[in-house]
Enzyme design. Structure first.
Site, PDB file in Angstrom:
ATOM      1  N   LYS A  22     -85.387 -73.305   4.178  1.00  0.00           N
ATOM      2  CA  LYS A  22     -85.753 -74.441   5.052  1.00  0.00           C
ATOM      3  C   LYS A  22     -85.764 -75.732   4.240  1.00  0.00           C
ATOM      4  O   LYS A  22     -85.194 -76.740   4.642  1.00  0.00           O
ATOM      5  CB  LYS A  22     -87.141 -74.213   5.639  1.00  0.00           C
ATOM      6  CG  LYS A  22     -87.774 -75.463   6.244  1.00  0.00           C
ATOM      7  CD  LYS A  22     -89.128 -75.224   6.850  1.00  0.00           C
ATOM      8  CE  LYS A  22     -90.239 -75.428   5.883  1.00  0.00           C
ATOM      9  NZ  LYS A  22     -90.647 -76.827   5.682  1.00  0.00           N
ATOM     10  N   ASN A  23     -86.386 -75.713   3.062  1.00  0.00           N
ATOM     11  CA  ASN A  23     -86.576 -76.953   2.302  1.00  0.00           C
ATOM     12  C   ASN A  23     -85.334 -77.390   1.557  1.00  0.00           C
ATOM     13  O   ASN A  23     -85.339 -78.410   0.879  1.00  0.00           O
ATOM     14  CB  ASN A  23     -87.774 -76.812   1.360  1.00  0.00           C
ATOM     15  CG  ASN A  23     -89.065 -76.728   2.149  1.00  0.00           C
ATOM     16  OD1 ASN A  23     -89.074 -77.015   3.351  1.00  0.00           O
ATOM     17  ND2 ASN A  23     -90.127 -76.310   1.506  1.00  0.00           N
ATOM     18  N   CYS A 116     -99.749 -84.737   8.313  1.00  0.00           N
ATOM     19  CA  CYS A 116     -99.593 -83.457   9.009  1.00  0.00           C
ATOM     20  C   CYS A 116    -100.838 -82.635   8.687  1.00  0.00           C
ATOM     21  O   CYS A 116    -101.795 -83.133   8.121  1.00  0.00           O
ATOM     22  CB  CYS A 116     -98.316 -82.765   8.551  1.00  0.00           C
ATOM     23  SG  CYS A 116     -98.482 -82.161   6.892  1.00  0.00           S
ATOM     24  N   ARG A 121     -99.922 -87.181   3.551  1.00  0.00           N
ATOM     25  CA  ARG A 121     -98.494 -87.213   3.234  1.00  0.00           C
ATOM     26  C   ARG A 121     -97.978 -88.655   3.074  1.00  0.00           C
ATOM     27  O   ARG A 121     -97.154 -89.129   3.836  1.00  0.00           O
ATOM     28  CB  ARG A 121     -97.688 -86.470   4.298  1.00  0.00           C
ATOM     29  CG  ARG A 121     -98.182 -85.075   4.635  1.00  0.00           C
ATOM     30  CD  ARG A 121     -98.133 -84.080   3.496  1.00  0.00           C
ATOM     31  NE  ARG A 121     -96.807 -83.676   3.104  1.00  0.00           N
ATOM     32  CZ  ARG A 121     -96.119 -82.700   3.690  1.00  0.00           C
ATOM     33  NH1 ARG A 121     -96.631 -82.088   4.710  1.00  0.00           N
ATOM     34  NH2 ARG A 121     -94.914 -82.377   3.272  1.00  0.00           N
ATOM     35  N   ASP A 305     -96.722 -73.765  -1.530  1.00  0.00           N
ATOM     36  CA  ASP A 305     -96.389 -73.138  -0.244  1.00  0.00           C
ATOM     37  C   ASP A 305     -96.754 -71.654  -0.218  1.00  0.00           C
ATOM     38  O   ASP A 305     -96.772 -71.048   0.855  1.00  0.00           O
ATOM     39  CB  ASP A 305     -94.889 -73.306   0.065  1.00  0.00           C
ATOM     40  CG  ASP A 305     -94.531 -74.758   0.289  1.00  0.00           C
ATOM     41  OD1 ASP A 305     -93.339 -75.084   0.251  1.00  0.00           O
ATOM     42  OD2 ASP A 305     -95.459 -75.571   0.456  1.00  0.00           O
ATOM     43  N   ARG A 397     -91.820 -73.047  12.506  1.00  0.00           N
ATOM     44  CA  ARG A 397     -91.172 -74.155  11.789  1.00  0.00           C
ATOM     45  C   ARG A 397     -90.477 -73.639  10.527  1.00  0.00           C
ATOM     46  O   ARG A 397     -89.510 -74.226  10.073  1.00  0.00           O
ATOM     47  CB  ARG A 397     -92.214 -75.212  11.398  1.00  0.00           C
ATOM     48  CG  ARG A 397     -92.722 -76.049  12.550  1.00  0.00           C
ATOM     49  CD  ARG A 397     -93.599 -77.155  12.014  1.00  0.00           C
ATOM     50  NE  ARG A 397     -93.012 -77.703  10.821  1.00  0.00           N
ATOM     51  CZ  ARG A 397     -93.711 -78.053   9.731  1.00  0.00           C
ATOM     52  NH1 ARG A 397     -95.016 -77.892   9.712  1.00  0.00           N
ATOM     53  NH2 ARG A 397     -93.124 -78.552   8.665  1.00  0.00           N
TER      54      ARG A 397
HETATM   55  C1  EPZ Z   1     -91.849 -80.738  -0.060  1.00  0.00           C
HETATM   56  O1  EPZ Z   1     -92.697 -81.626   0.642  1.00  0.00           O
HETATM   57  C2  EPZ Z   1     -91.752 -79.498   0.820  1.00  0.00           C
HETATM   58  N1  EPZ Z   1     -91.160 -79.861   2.108  1.00  0.00           N
HETATM   59  C3  EPZ Z   1     -93.147 -78.920   1.029  1.00  0.00           C
HETATM   60  O2  EPZ Z   1     -93.001 -77.736   1.802  1.00  0.00           O
HETATM   61  C4  EPZ Z   1     -93.725 -78.547  -0.343  1.00  0.00           C
HETATM   62  O3  EPZ Z   1     -95.030 -78.045  -0.181  1.00  0.00           O
HETATM   63  C5  EPZ Z   1     -93.747 -79.808  -1.226  1.00  0.00           C
HETATM   64  O4  EPZ Z   1     -92.422 -80.358  -1.330  1.00  0.00           O
HETATM   65  C6  EPZ Z   1     -94.241 -79.514  -2.631  1.00  0.00           C
HETATM   66  O5  EPZ Z   1     -93.431 -78.549  -3.222  1.00  0.00           O
HETATM   67  C7  EPZ Z   1     -89.820 -80.030   2.189  1.00  0.00           C
HETATM   68  O6  EPZ Z   1     -89.100 -79.917   1.204  1.00  0.00           O
HETATM   69  C8  EPZ Z   1     -89.268 -80.343   3.543  1.00  0.00           C
HETATM   70  P1  EPZ Z   1     -94.031 -83.933  -2.317  1.00  0.00           P
HETATM   71  P2  EPZ Z   1     -92.845 -83.170   0.142  1.00  0.00           P
HETATM   72  O7  EPZ Z   1     -93.440 -85.261  -2.020  1.00  0.00           O
HETATM   73  O8  EPZ Z   1     -91.536 -83.666  -0.340  1.00  0.00           O
HETATM   74  C9  EPZ Z   1     -97.839 -86.727  -2.803  1.00  0.00           C
HETATM   75  C10 EPZ Z   1     -93.548 -76.226   3.512  1.00  0.00           C
HETATM   76  O9  EPZ Z   1     -94.575 -75.593   3.810  1.00  0.00           O
HETATM   77  N2  EPZ Z   1     -96.923 -87.857  -2.521  1.00  0.00           N
HETATM   78  O10 EPZ Z   1     -93.568 -83.188  -3.525  1.00  0.00           O
HETATM   79  O11 EPZ Z   1     -93.531 -83.933   1.214  1.00  0.00           O
HETATM   80  C11 EPZ Z   1     -98.076 -85.890  -1.552  1.00  0.00           C
HETATM   81  O12 EPZ Z   1     -99.106 -86.460  -0.765  1.00  0.00           O
HETATM   82  C12 EPZ Z   1     -93.655 -77.679   3.089  1.00  0.00           C
HETATM   83  O13 EPZ Z   1     -92.384 -75.750   3.506  1.00  0.00           O
HETATM   84  C13 EPZ Z   1     -97.403 -89.152  -2.673  1.00  0.00           C
HETATM   85  O14 EPZ Z   1     -98.558 -89.364  -3.032  1.00  0.00           O
HETATM   86  O15 EPZ Z   1     -93.831 -82.974  -1.076  1.00  0.00           O
HETATM   87  C14 EPZ Z   1     -98.476 -84.558  -2.107  1.00  0.00           C
HETATM   88  O16 EPZ Z   1     -99.850 -84.589  -2.438  1.00  0.00           O
HETATM   89  C15 EPZ Z   1     -95.083 -78.171   3.066  1.00  0.00           C
HETATM   90  N3  EPZ Z   1     -96.574 -90.193  -2.398  1.00  0.00           N
HETATM   91  C16 EPZ Z   1     -97.654 -84.446  -3.394  1.00  0.00           C
HETATM   92  O17 EPZ Z   1     -97.219 -85.790  -3.703  1.00  0.00           O
HETATM   93  C17 EPZ Z   1     -95.283 -90.005  -1.990  1.00  0.00           C
HETATM   94  O18 EPZ Z   1     -94.564 -91.010  -1.772  1.00  0.00           O
HETATM   95  C18 EPZ Z   1     -96.425 -83.551  -3.256  1.00  0.00           C
HETATM   96  O19 EPZ Z   1     -95.621 -84.100  -2.292  1.00  0.00           O
HETATM   97  C19 EPZ Z   1     -94.810 -88.680  -1.832  1.00  0.00           C
HETATM   98  C20 EPZ Z   1     -95.641 -87.620  -2.108  1.00  0.00           C
END
Ligand code: EPZ
Length: 417
Positions: A22-23, A116, A121, A305, A397
């Site tokens: 998915k990701n 979410c 996020r 995850d 999802r």
């Molecule tokens: C990706 O989300 C995945 N989703 C998530 O999978 C996964 O948990 C996550 O990476 C971490 O591995 C997809 O790839 C579609 P991040 P993403 O940006 O990109 C903070 C699932 O269950 N952050 O690495 O949103 C954020 O709040 C989903 O399949 C900022 O502060 O994750 C979080 O605490 C859930 N500012 C941390 O970084 C930003 O601009 C990690 O977020 C962006 C992120």
């Protein structure tokens, strides 16, 4: 609203084929906007988030065909750069369209994807990167307005290895003037898959999978055909279901390299693991052992995850385990529901202490997010009696045909609409 009803206690036995990730498929679908041509993507899972991405692509003017697991996107007639709020809110990761729309259209109007179930996020890292690439970005009334006559390559250092921000920068930089360097980049396998996809259409990207990614801007892109990597989180979830029920499950169509941190924890719990080139077999015959500490970390650390599904396994270990969720602010919503099933868990901020109990008992529980929902399903597989998991739309999802795959492994499980 569908529910999943499980009569627990069966040891799972058998083989399950893992779907495309998915990701990985979500950023790849966003990337189809870039080449203004034909994109043939194989091994796409049938998931709600994939459908939501296809809706956005169609709204932008792309022509979509779906033939089984293959999706064909023709982006030659993209005539829109604005994504309406209802489509943006369908899924949190829709912010990934920002990079590809700006790259293709030189402008974009997107509503904030919004928080979410697992946390606010924020997208500050995405917006900071936009501006470093010379893109004007303005936020008002819950919308982001972007304008970019030119996108100029730059040296960008992320203060956190954000997966989405890393991917968005790659998408913005593909046709920028000059070179873009992404430092402290996310190293997840899905980032590598996106690099391979983009290079397949003529981009010049190196370094994905390491903390420094280099993108040399190009002016021409062409058609591309690609097969999505297997879903390491889905594979880990089915292995966890064998661990919790004391069965033997073989997951096929996997890259064992991508789930080493999860395999290490499952072995620490007392599971036997047999690894072949593209399959993994897990069996558990002795009692489940506790794990001192699981700390969720960016790849290659233990994946956030898998925190919830692994916690379900630990509720039945012979001893106390500690789980520290370092990535997301609010990813323990499954704990209350597991406690309703007889688990003994204490949460203090981002740390959960799990004292093993002799058994879980079936209950009526609510999935609050994707991975928490999966955790409740695998807890139900091991619980004594019947468990009803409500809110299955969360689970749909990210898990393709979850009840069918578990039925094939011998579970007594059905979906009730
Ligand atoms: C990706 O989300 C995945 N989703 C998530 O999978 C996964 O948990 C996550 O990476 C971490 O591995 C997809 O790839 C579609 P991040 P993403 O940006 O990109 C903070 C699932 O269950 N952050 O690495 O949103 C954020 O709040 C989903 O399949 C900022 O502060 O994750 C979080 O605490 C859930 N500012 C941390 O970084 C930003 O601009 C990690 O977020 C962006 C992120």
């Amino acid at each position: 609203m569908s529910s999943i009803v499980i009569a627990g206690g069966n040891k799972l036995e058998g083989e399950v084929k893992i779907s495309g990730a998915k990701n990985s498929v979500l950023p790849i679908l966003a990337a189809t906007i870039l080449n203004g041509g034909k994109n043939i993507i194989h091994d796409c899972p049938e998931l709600k988030d994939v459908s939501a991405s296809l809706q956005i692509l169609e709204f932008l003017g792309c022509r979509i065909q779906r033939q089984g697991k293959t999706i064909i996107v023709d982006s030659s007639s993209v005539n829109e750069f604005h994504v309406p709020e209802n489509l943006m809110r369908e899924m949190r990761s829709s912010v990934i369209f920002l990079g590809s729309i700006v790259s293709r259209c030189r402008k974009a109007v997107l509503s904030y994807p919004g928080g979410c179930e697992i946390g606010p996020r924020p997208i500050d890292l995405h917006l900071k990167a936009l501006k470093k690439l010379g893109i004007k970005a303005r936020e008002s009334h819950g919308y982001i307005f972007c304008d970019a006559e030119n996108i100029i390559g730059n040296d960008i250092c992320l203060n956190f290895p954000s997966v989405g921000a890393t991917e968005n920068i790659m998408l913005m930089a593909v046709m920028a003037k000059g070179e873009t360097i992404i430092r402290n980049a996310a190293k997840e396998p899905e980032v590598v898959d996106l690099q391979d996809y983009l290079n397949g259409m003529g981009a010049k990207i190196t370094g994905a999978g390491t903390s420094v990614i280099r993108v040399e801007g190009v002016t021409e892109l062409h058609d591309v055909e690609h097969t999505v990597i297997p879903d390491r989180i889905e594979a880990s979830t089915y292995l966890a279901s064998a661990a919790i029920t004391g069965g033997t499950v073989k997951v096929t169509n996997v890259n064992p390299e991508h789930l080493q941190a999860v395999l290490a924890v499952l072995q620490e719990c007392g599971c036997k693991i047999y690894i072949e080139k593209d399959s993994i077999t897990l069996s558990r015959t002795s009692s489940l052992q506790p794990v001192d500490v699981i700390r969720t970390l960016p790849y290659p650390g233990f994946p956030t995850d898998m925190q919830a599904p692994m916690m379900s396994v630990l509720t039945l270990a012979k001893g106390t385990s500690i789980v520290s969720e370092t990535i997301f602010e609010n990813r323990f919503k499954h704990v209350e529901e597991l406690i309703r099933m007889g688990a003994d868990i204490m949460v203090d901020g981002r740390v959960a202490v799990i004292r093993g109990v002799d058994k879980l008992t079936g209950a009526n529980v609510n999935a609050m997010d994707l991975r928490g929902g999966a955790a409740l399903v695998i807890a139900g597989l091991a619980a004594e009696g019947v468990t009803t998991v409500n809110g299955v739309h969360h689970i749909d999802r990210g898990y393709e045909k979850i009840e069918d795959k578990f039925i094939n492994l011998g579970a007594d499980i059905k979906r009730v609409d």
